[in-house]
Scaffold this motif. Structure first.
Motif, PDB file in Angstrom:
ATOM      1  N   VAL A 106       0.841  -1.195   0.000  1.00  0.00           N
ATOM      2  CA  VAL A 106       0.000   0.000   0.000  1.00  0.00           C
ATOM      3  C   VAL A 106       0.877   1.246   0.000  1.00  0.00           C
ATOM      4  O   VAL A 106       0.687   2.169  -0.784  1.00  0.00           O
ATOM      5  CB  VAL A 106      -0.934   0.010   1.230  1.00  0.00           C
ATOM      6  N   GLU A 107       1.863   1.260   0.890  1.00  0.00           N
ATOM      7  CA  GLU A 107       2.663   2.480   1.074  1.00  0.00           C
ATOM      8  C   GLU A 107       3.590   2.763  -0.101  1.00  0.00           C
ATOM      9  O   GLU A 107       3.922   3.903  -0.386  1.00  0.00           O
ATOM     10  CB  GLU A 107       3.477   2.380   2.376  1.00  0.00           C
ATOM     11  N   THR A 108       4.029   1.715  -0.771  1.00  0.00           N
ATOM     12  CA  THR A 108       4.955   1.899  -1.877  1.00  0.00           C
ATOM     13  C   THR A 108       4.225   2.207  -3.180  1.00  0.00           C
ATOM     14  O   THR A 108       4.837   2.585  -4.162  1.00  0.00           O
ATOM     15  CB  THR A 108       5.812   0.632  -2.049  1.00  0.00           C
ATOM     16  N   GLY A 109       2.924   1.979  -3.187  1.00  0.00           N
ATOM     17  CA  GLY A 109       2.190   2.180  -4.429  1.00  0.00           C
ATOM     18  C   GLY A 109       2.236   0.946  -5.314  1.00  0.00           C
ATOM     19  O   GLY A 109       2.105   1.040  -6.524  1.00  0.00           O
ATOM     20  N   GLY A 110       2.406  -0.217  -4.703  1.00  0.00           N
ATOM     21  CA  GLY A 110       2.495  -1.468  -5.462  1.00  0.00           C
ATOM     22  C   GLY A 110       1.139  -2.043  -5.810  1.00  0.00           C
ATOM     23  O   GLY A 110       1.042  -3.219  -6.164  1.00  0.00           O
ATOM     24  N   LEU A 111       0.117  -1.245  -5.689  1.00  0.00           N
ATOM     25  CA  LEU A 111      -1.185  -1.702  -6.173  1.00  0.00           C
ATOM     26  C   LEU A 111      -1.936  -0.522  -6.737  1.00  0.00           C
ATOM     27  O   LEU A 111      -1.799   0.602  -6.268  1.00  0.00           O
ATOM     28  CB  LEU A 111      -1.989  -2.403  -5.083  1.00  0.00           C
ATOM     29  N   CYS A 160      -4.958  -7.752  -9.039  1.00  0.00           N
ATOM     30  CA  CYS A 160      -3.898  -8.755  -8.990  1.00  0.00           C
ATOM     31  C   CYS A 160      -3.350  -8.904  -7.577  1.00  0.00           C
ATOM     32  O   CYS A 160      -2.578  -9.815  -7.304  1.00  0.00           O
ATOM     33  CB  CYS A 160      -2.742  -8.349  -9.904  1.00  0.00           C
ATOM     34  N   THR A 161      -3.716  -7.956  -6.712  1.00  0.00           N
ATOM     35  CA  THR A 161      -3.034  -7.835  -5.427  1.00  0.00           C
ATOM     36  C   THR A 161      -3.135  -9.080  -4.536  1.00  0.00           C
ATOM     37  O   THR A 161      -2.107  -9.526  -4.012  1.00  0.00           O
ATOM     38  CB  THR A 161      -3.546  -6.570  -4.699  1.00  0.00           C
ATOM     39  N   PRO A 162      -4.317  -9.649  -4.350  1.00  0.00           N
ATOM     40  CA  PRO A 162      -4.371 -10.834  -3.486  1.00  0.00           C
ATOM     41  C   PRO A 162      -3.443 -11.958  -3.963  1.00  0.00           C
ATOM     42  O   PRO A 162      -2.668 -12.506  -3.166  1.00  0.00           O
ATOM     43  CB  PRO A 162      -5.840 -11.255  -3.567  1.00  0.00           C
ATOM     44  N   GLY A 163      -3.482 -12.244  -5.251  1.00  0.00           N
ATOM     45  CA  GLY A 163      -2.623 -13.303  -5.785  1.00  0.00           C
ATOM     46  C   GLY A 163      -1.152 -12.946  -5.652  1.00  0.00           C
ATOM     47  O   GLY A 163      -0.299 -13.775  -5.339  1.00  0.00           O
ATOM     48  N   THR A 198       0.548  -1.687 -12.820  1.00  0.00           N
ATOM     49  CA  THR A 198       1.680  -1.043 -12.152  1.00  0.00           C
ATOM     50  C   THR A 198       2.987  -1.094 -12.915  1.00  0.00           C
ATOM     51  O   THR A 198       3.931  -0.393 -12.549  1.00  0.00           O
ATOM     52  CB  THR A 198       1.961  -1.737 -10.804  1.00  0.00           C
ATOM     53  N   GLY A 199       3.073  -1.959 -13.927  1.00  0.00           N
ATOM     54  CA  GLY A 199       4.376  -2.153 -14.544  1.00  0.00           C
ATOM     55  C   GLY A 199       5.349  -2.845 -13.599  1.00  0.00           C
ATOM     56  O   GLY A 199       6.549  -2.864 -13.843  1.00  0.00           O
ATOM     57  N   TYR A 200       4.848  -3.401 -12.540  1.00  0.00           N
ATOM     58  CA  TYR A 200       5.585  -4.244 -11.584  1.00  0.00           C
ATOM     59  C   TYR A 200       6.623  -3.515 -10.737  1.00  0.00           C
ATOM     60  O   TYR A 200       7.032  -4.007  -9.688  1.00  0.00           O
ATOM     61  CB  TYR A 200       6.278  -5.437 -12.270  1.00  0.00           C
ATOM     62  N   ALA A 201       7.078  -2.342 -11.194  1.00  0.00           N
ATOM     63  CA  ALA A 201       8.220  -1.729 -10.517  1.00  0.00           C
ATOM     64  C   ALA A 201       7.957  -1.557  -9.018  1.00  0.00           C
ATOM     65  O   ALA A 201       8.774  -1.952  -8.177  1.00  0.00           O
ATOM     66  CB  ALA A 201       8.525  -0.384 -11.158  1.00  0.00           C
ATOM     67  N   LYS A 202       6.815  -0.983  -8.704  1.00  0.00           N
ATOM     68  CA  LYS A 202       6.548  -0.707  -7.298  1.00  0.00           C
ATOM     69  C   LYS A 202       6.159  -1.965  -6.537  1.00  0.00           C
ATOM     70  O   LYS A 202       6.300  -2.021  -5.313  1.00  0.00           O
ATOM     71  CB  LYS A 202       5.481   0.381  -7.185  1.00  0.00           C
ATOM     72  N   GLN A 259       9.562  -3.306  -5.574  1.00  0.00           N
ATOM     73  CA  GLN A 259      10.069  -2.465  -4.484  1.00  0.00           C
ATOM     74  C   GLN A 259       9.403  -2.802  -3.163  1.00  0.00           C
ATOM     75  O   GLN A 259      10.057  -2.892  -2.126  1.00  0.00           O
ATOM     76  CB  GLN A 259       9.736  -1.004  -4.773  1.00  0.00           C
ATOM     77  N   ALA A 260       8.090  -2.965  -3.215  1.00  0.00           N
ATOM     78  CA  ALA A 260       7.339  -3.228  -1.984  1.00  0.00           C
ATOM     79  C   ALA A 260       7.766  -4.559  -1.372  1.00  0.00           C
ATOM     80  O   ALA A 260       7.914  -4.674  -0.150  1.00  0.00           O
ATOM     81  CB  ALA A 260       5.837  -3.235  -2.275  1.00  0.00           C
ATOM     82  N   ILE A 261       7.971  -5.548  -2.207  1.00  0.00           N
ATOM     83  CA  ILE A 261       8.382  -6.852  -1.679  1.00  0.00           C
ATOM     84  C   ILE A 261       9.794  -6.753  -1.105  1.00  0.00           C
ATOM     85  O   ILE A 261      10.087  -7.280  -0.028  1.00  0.00           O
ATOM     86  CB  ILE A 261       8.296  -7.947  -2.766  1.00  0.00           C
ATOM     87  N   GLU A 262      10.658  -6.035  -1.817  1.00  0.00           N
ATOM     88  CA  GLU A 262      12.017  -5.827  -1.299  1.00  0.00           C
ATOM     89  C   GLU A 262      11.976  -5.165   0.076  1.00  0.00           C
ATOM     90  O   GLU A 262      12.660  -5.577   1.005  1.00  0.00           O
ATOM     91  CB  GLU A 262      12.818  -4.933  -2.257  1.00  0.00           C
ATOM     92  N   ARG A 263      11.137  -4.146   0.159  1.00  0.00           N
ATOM     93  CA  ARG A 263      11.041  -3.420   1.424  1.00  0.00           C
ATOM     94  C   ARG A 263      10.541  -4.332   2.541  1.00  0.00           C
ATOM     95  O   ARG A 263      11.083  -4.327   3.647  1.00  0.00           O
ATOM     96  CB  ARG A 263      10.083  -2.248   1.260  1.00  0.00           C
ATOM     97  N   ALA A 264       9.525  -5.100   2.233  1.00  0.00           N
ATOM     98  CA  ALA A 264       8.980  -5.991   3.256  1.00  0.00           C
ATOM     99  C   ALA A 264      10.035  -7.006   3.676  1.00  0.00           C
ATOM    100  O   ALA A 264      10.176  -7.331   4.852  1.00  0.00           O
ATOM    101  CB  ALA A 264       7.737  -6.697   2.726  1.00  0.00           C
TER     102      ALA A 264
END
Ligand SMILES: Cc1cc2nc3c(=O)[nH]c(=O)nc-3n(C[C@H](O)[C@H](O)[C@H](O)COP(=O)(O)OP(=O)(O)OC[C@H]3O[C@@H](n4cnc5c(N)ncnc54)[C@H](O)[C@@H]3O)c2cc1C
Ligand code: SF4
Ligand code: FES
Ligand code: FES
Lengths: 339, 151, 772
Positions: free
Chosen positions: B88-93, B98-101, B132-136, B139-144
């Motif tokens: 949510v915070e990174t803008g990854g959705l 697609c978010t739940p999957g 999203t083009g996956y970028a964020k 990033q969000a997964i990296e951050r987590a």
């Protein structure tokens, strides 16, 4: 997407499974991970009323990378991740990793992969689509849509696991109506070359396990796919090599994603046994293998390109072997790529 | 048959051809799991079965009896997990379909330790996102992952 | 300033989406709900001879079977081109068109019954090529095409001395472009739930971008007065234009509900979504640019033929856009455009992200690259020489206000180290540049005569102190709920959490023209700002009543109203004071577009109160052996005015780049004749995460004088420049021009091989005039 109703059987033993298969002969399919069977059912590609689920049979889950025994129910995910497989059977682990996406590989099994249905743009379509196209030889039609006036089907063998296992000289255990039998993996594929059959296993026979004998082979697997995501091979090539005292005593090449079955290039490689691997061998092999590739236009990419890439992979992978050979060769050096 | 979903036991009797995705969505009203394709190619329906990611659209409901299913609703009931918050915070959705999957796929990855960037790309390569083009997302997964590591 | 606008605020509905609690249409059920299925035509062009329905009626669980004959009224998103019916009437025009529909107790029962419907068709000649559609045909697809053709629309525009420009130009370059169709592929397949109730009211929940258009179409086709129709938009899983038209299945579900008296839900399969299409038009065109010896553009000439498929959809607009959106960001002294849109027997084309501008932009930016090479100039220098200035007018009388294209180009040049790379990287590696220009909302509304405001926002606040925003603009994932919340919270000086956005519901929300043509931030944003200012005035007045200080002295900040001299009351006090007079407070704000555009035919197409600008640089590596184009990095300098939420803008840019690169490198609606070969996400290949390049967003725009807080659009404009930037980089890398898409590895490899045969790969010549 609508599957006709079917009955689901969940046998707990091989004997029970084979007996069920016999009882419902002609109207039955084994169900392993289901990632190929189920889409086929939704699309009406097969209409069987009985599915025999293999997941509850302990013997099919044998996973013994040390002895090189892999039950048919071995998941692609475990082949991909197991450190021993990665070390001993590099190409197997590479191929598992290159198949589909991670979530599919959890369910997808080795057995299902070896026996996966052949593919074609005119066949892997919904019932609606195929009916609108009046079917084809492989399913509810009379003509091939790819090769006009073709009397056979050119659907492509697109499993990722067969080529590396063939290159490594795997054998398979099969439970048939006449009991257990062990034979070379080659024999699983019909020599006739008709894409209507995805394999040559008699109906009702069960693939029990795959065996790999020699953990010391150098192996590689390279796969061409349209993009870096869950795409089927548009051509793939596996190599297995071993030299003793500088002479080849194992040299096998298998190609997937090009023909109606995985192509084993024994006639090309066998004459080199007993000789050392060399640039000359590479040249001659690439040349001869290239001549045996005859893809037809029933996948996404152009046929001459698919052929080009597969031979290019072969050349670079063999070259890599040669380069390593001049240094000290270890079987654990990963080789291959997904391009 | 008995079915464990998100640590709750359900008694259900689906017909043989019932898919897990339909059972979850239509029978158990767990509509967080999405359906985006007809052939296993989008990953929107990914759930965990005994901790491993699996397409619920290619899974017969009957065959998960006795196994542990986790859907997006069960990831962190009542509050957001680190990963969800990061997304949510990174803008990854964006549209969120697609978010739940995506979260389930990433969760399965994070369970296996701190991933590299390539690991992350590979882990979500079966999950289609059009927004999203996956970028964020990456990033969000990296951050987590970093936060989990530094916990 | 309260700092809410302009900051990286996460989506207000993010937590709902991340937890799986957000509800999309297919997640909704109603008691007694039935499921609908649509029988689709296996023929591309055929007369319906007969239909046998009784078998379906007798299937267990079936409640109703309907055909197009009972619902012959046509509809279409543009009132001037209504040529769709909810189910085929008399004949089918494309494979996959609905011919009948069934409602039953389960999706399976409905599909099973649908399979029992037997239709006999009489085949008609099929048209797959718009070239043929423009010529004389033996069978017209739609009766209203002119003469014996299948033309849907023809546009001719000419401004300035075109003939002379091309006659006297020092340089003329020509690009013959060929582009297959691509489609939106939003992850959520279309879904609808309709409920016709005994009080003669119809309620429809649908995954739509424009509830208002659906509202109208339902009313027209089903002959129900508009005030008895209610459309609610749940969460929408992406649109990109694919949910902008009223769609047949939405009306079918409503019809089935009226027939059965029960709620009916229809969820399309992915394959059906492909047949619905309304995606980007397959296009063939010839584009010519003329320039003088110093590199000043002298003339533009475009002849475009676009494949409309079987319906008009937004096609009339598309036909204009293919030409008129090329009049920026460069000064074009002479402009000629001839555009034709032909009907074919393929699923309809329509509006898709960066509507009508992508293919022309591609060839235009490639042509500029070619011109630069002929002139031995750095392509950046050539572009600099030709940019429109801010506050000017284009040749076709578009009013340009804010324009930061120069800053965009400078930013991407600096960040990408262009000067050290262009024509200097080794063979196989290259760098390229391209610019962009897009509308920030269409100035001429499709439906509104007499002129109403384009966008209206209502606010309501009650004793609880929460501000509810009612707006008809759809959040389809782009974050408009968040933007509107930010604007309202900013003006009212209250925390974001005190603001909530009501679901779009035509019963309570003011009419809005919805989410398309990148109009939401600009138009709805301005309306929201007005509404919030109106609300603030009510608070200020109440503050005056409480404190005796003049209302104008109060500033809203941090949940309080503050006046000089340490006077401060909480906003709630003010609200409660104001409520004494008439209860809950309400306010309204509207955005009316200015009067823009020239007086000639089609002059309004492409007019917009503001335009976005862009300059992208892309760096690529071409694997010559395998024909693969690896896009390493994209520097995306974009002028969206002031970004109200940079994180969301970046998200739009990254998503656009993903979609644009998809079209460039792999996506294609692959046809054999009229037959769509790849109606699935496995075979319709979008870019996977692995191929996504690194993207550096450079938001360098200056504030727009008319945008809300200085903002312009960022939803579509970020897409077009990436395709030609990469194509130009490929040229820099290997000296090959590609003018036919997509650049799949096999096609690239073939081209490379031909080039190698013809003398080998090499770097194109370096410029004599560098980027300065
Ligand atoms: C989106 C998508 C992408 C894919 N990408 C790839 C890819 O890149 N590479 C690839 O190789 N595959 C791919 N697949 C196909 C498939 O997922 C794999 O081949 C998988 O390994 C099949 O295994 P399974 O266990 O799911 O097989 P199932 O579907 O269960 O079975 C496949 C066939 O094998 C038979 N069978 C299974 N086990 C036995 C047994 N023990 N004895 C006798 N018969 C048996 C079944 O009856 C059936 O005919 C993809 C599938 C999808 C949906
Ligand atoms: S190769 Fe021919 S017969 Fe075989 S599946 Fe394709 S179209 Fe059908
Ligand atoms: S719905 Fe399961 S993969 Fe698409
Ligand atoms: S956020 Fe919309 S599909 Fe990923």
């Amino acid at each position: 997407m609508l599957a006709d109703p079917f009955e689901l059987h969940e046998p707990a033993s091989i004997a029970e499974a084979v007996a069920l298969a016999k009882r419902y002969c002609g109207d039955v399919r084994f169900l392993a991970g289901g990632t190929d069977v189920l889409p086929g059912l939704f699309r009406g590609l097969h209409t069987v009323r009985h599915l025999i689920y293999l997941g509850r049979i302990p013997e099919l889950h044998v996973f013994d990378p040390i002895r090189g025994v892999f039950g048919a129910q071995t998941s692609m995910a475990s082949l991909e991740r197991d450190p021993v497989v990665r070390q001993r059977f590099v190409a197997v682990s590479l191929a598992a990793h290159a198949a589909a996406g991670p979530a599919l590989r959890t369910s997808a099994t080795l057995g299902g992969n070896l026996l996966v249905d052949t593919r074609c743009t005119f066949y892997d379509q919904s019932r609606f689509w195929r009916e609108a196209n009046e079917g084809c030889l492989k399913a509810d039609g009379t003509e091939c849509r790819v090769v006009s006036q073709g009397s056979r089907c050119y659907a492509v063998y697109s499993g990722d696991m067969a080529p590396p296992l063939l290159a490594l000289g795997a054998t398979v255990d099969i439970e048939g109506l006449e009991g257990r039998d062990s034979k070379p993996l080659e024999d699983l594929y019909s020599p006739g070359g008709d894409g209507r059959l995805s394999h040559a296993l008699p109906e009702g026979a069960l693939l029990v396990a795959v065996r790999l004998r020699d953990p010391n082979l150098w192996s590689s697997y390279s796969k061409l796919r349209a993009r870096g995501a869950p795409d089927f091979p548009e051509g793939s090539i596996a190599i297995g090599i071993h030299e003793t005292d500088g002479r080849l005593d194992h040299f096998r090449i298998a190609v997937g994603g090009i023909d109606t079955r995985p192509l084993v290039m024994n006639e090309i490689t066998r004459p080199w046994l007993g000789k050392p691997m060399s640039d000359e061998v590479v040249e001659a092999t690439v040349e001869s293998v290239g001549r045996r590739l005859h893809p037809v236009a029933n996948t996404a990419l152009l046929t001459d390109y698919r052929k080009h890439v597969v031979t290019r992979f072969l050349r670079t992978d063999l070259a890599r072997y040669l380069a390593l050979r001049s240094k000290e060769l270890t079987s654990s050096t990963p080789a291959g790529r997904v391009g | 048959m008995k079915l464990r979903v998100n640590a709750l036991e359900y008694l259900v009797d689906p017909p043989a051809e019932r898919l897990l995705v339909d059972l979850l969505r239509e029978d158990l009203h767990l509509t967080g799991t999405k359906r985006g394709c007809d052939d296993g190619s989008c990953g929107a329906c990914t759930v965990l079965v005994d901790g491993a990611p699996q397409h619920s659209c290619l899974t017969l409901a009957r065959l998960v009896s006795g196994r542990d299913v986790t859907t997006i609703e069960g990831v962190s009931p009542g509050r957001l997990s680190r990963l969800q918050r990061s997304l949510v915070e990174t803008g990854g959705l964006q549209c969120g379909f697609c978010t739940p999957g995506m979260i389930i796929a990433a969760l399965a990855l994070l369970q296996r330790g701190t991933p590299s960037r390539d690991d992350i790309l590979e882990a979500i390569s079966g999950n289609f996102c059009r927004c999203t083009g996956y970028a964020k997302i990456v990033q969000a997964i990296e951050r987590a992952a970093q936060e989990e590591g530094g916990r | 300033m309260n700092g809410i606008v302009g900051s990286r605020v996460p989506l207000v509905d993010g937590p709902l989406k991340a937890s799986g609690s957000a509800l999309y249409t297919a997640d909704l059920t109603l008691p007694g709900m039935l499921h609908g299925a649509i029988v689709r035509s296996p023929e591309a062009h055929a007369r319906i001879v007969s239909m046998e329905l009784w078998r379906a009626m007798e299937e267990p669980g079936v409640s109703a079977v309907i055909t197009g004959d009972s619902y012959p009224r046509s509809f279409g998103v543009l009132p001037i081109t209504r040529d769709e019916t909810m189910l085929a009437v008399g004949k089918v025009r494309f494979r996959g068109e609905g011919v009948a529909a069934v409602a039953a107790t389960s999706p399976e029962a409905a599909q099973r019954a649908a399979r029992q419907i037997k239709v006999i068709y009489e085949r008609l000649p099929e048209y797959e090529d718009p070239e043929a559609s423009a010529a004389t045909v033996t069978e017209k697809i739609h009766a209203h095409s002119p003469g014996m053709t299948n033309l849907q629309k023809e546009v001719r525009q000419e401004f300035g001395p075109v003939e002379e420009a091309f006659r006297t130009a020092a340089h003329v370059v020509t690009v013959r472009g060929k582009f297959p169709g691509v489609t939106h592929a939003a992850l959520e397949p279309h879904a609808v739930l309709a409920h016709y109730t005994p009080d003669d009211r119809l309620t429809v929940w649908s995954s739509t971008q424009v509830p208002h258009y659906l509202h109208r179409a339902l009313s027209e086709v089903l002959d129900i007065p508009e005030h008895r129709v209610r459309v609610i938009k749940p969460e929408v899983g992406g649109g990109f234009g694919g949910k902008g038209d009223p769609m047949p299945h939405e009306i079918v579900a409503a019809a089935l509900s009226r027939e059965t008296g029960r709620p009916v839900r229809i969820v399309l399969s992915r394959e059906e979504v492909f047949y619905l299409n309304h995606g980007r038009h397959p296009t063939r065109h010839t584009l010519k640019l003329a320039a003088d010896a110093e590199g000043h553009l002298m003339g533009f000439d475009l002849d475009a033929l676009i494949d409309g498929g079987a319906a008009s959809s937004f096609g009339t607009v598309t036909t204009y856009y293919n030409g008129v959106l090329a009049t920026g960001p460069y000064r074009i002294p002479a402009f000629r455009y001839h555009g034709r849109r032909g009907y074919t027997n393929r699923p309809a084309s329509g509006a898709m992200r960066a509507h009508g501008s992508v293919n022309t932009r591609y060839s235009m930016e490639v042509a500029i690259d070619m011109l630069a090479e002929e002139l031995r100039m750095d392509p950046m220098a050539l572009r600099m020489r030709n940019f429109l200035s801010p506050h000017t007018t284009t040749i076709n009388e578009f009013r340009i206000t804010s324009n930061s294209v120069v800053r965009c180009l400078e930013a991407s040049r600096a960040r990408s180290s262009w000067d050290t790379k262009y024509r200097k990287l080794p063979v196989g590696r290259g760098i390229g540049v391209a610019c962009g220009f897009f509308i920030s909302g269409s100035n001429s509304p499709i439906h509104f005569t007499p002129p109403f405001p384009q966008s209206t926002v209502h606010l309501k606040i009650d004793v609880d102190g929460g501000v509810t925003i009612h707006s008809g603009a759809s959040d389809i994932g782009q974050g408009s709920k968040t933007i509107v919340s930010q604007i309202v919270a900013e003006v009212l000086g209250i925390p974001l959490a005190r603001v909530r956005v009501a679901a779009v519901d035509t019963d309570s929300a003011p009419v809005d023209l919805g989410s398309y043509s990148s109009r939401v931030t600009f138009m709805m944003g301005n309306a929201a700002r007005c509404a919030a200012e109106d609300m603030l005035r009510q608070w200020q007045k109440a503050a005056e009543e409480i404190t005796g200080r003049p209302s104008a002295e109060f500033r809203a900040h941090d949940g309080r109203l503050e006046a000089p001299g340490n006077i401060s009351i909480s906003y709630l006090e003010a609200v409660h004071q104001a409520m004494r007079h008439h209860g809950a407070l309400q306010s309204s704000g509207a955005y009316e577009s200015p009067s823009l555009g020239g007086k000639f035919k089609g002059a309004r197409a492409g007019t917009s109160p503001a335009y976005s600008f862009a300059a992208y640089v892309a760096e690529v590596e071409v694997d010559v052996d395998l024909g693969r184009i690896h896009v390493k990095k994209v520097w995306a300098a974009f002028d969206c005015g002031r970004p109200l939420n940079p994180m969301l803008v970046e998200g739009q840019i990254e998503g656009s780049i993903h979609m644009g690169l998809g079209q460039l490198l792999g996506e294609e609606m692959r046809y054999r004749g009229t037959r769509l070969m790849n109606p699935s996400l496995l075979e319709y290949r979008t870019l996977s995460p692995v191929e996504m390049p690194e993207v550096e967003c450079l938001l360098v725009g200056e504030e727009d004088p008319e945008g809300p807080f200085g903002a312009k659009e960022a939803g579509e404009g970020p897409l077009p420049p990436v395709l030609p930037a990469v194509a130009n980089a490929v040229y820099d890398a290997v000296g090959l021009r590609f003018t036919e898409l997509p650049l799949t590895p096999d096609r690239v490899w073939r081209a490379l091989r031909q080039k190698e045969r013809g003398g080998g790969l090499q770097k194109p010549p370096a410029p004599k005039v560098d980027a300065r």
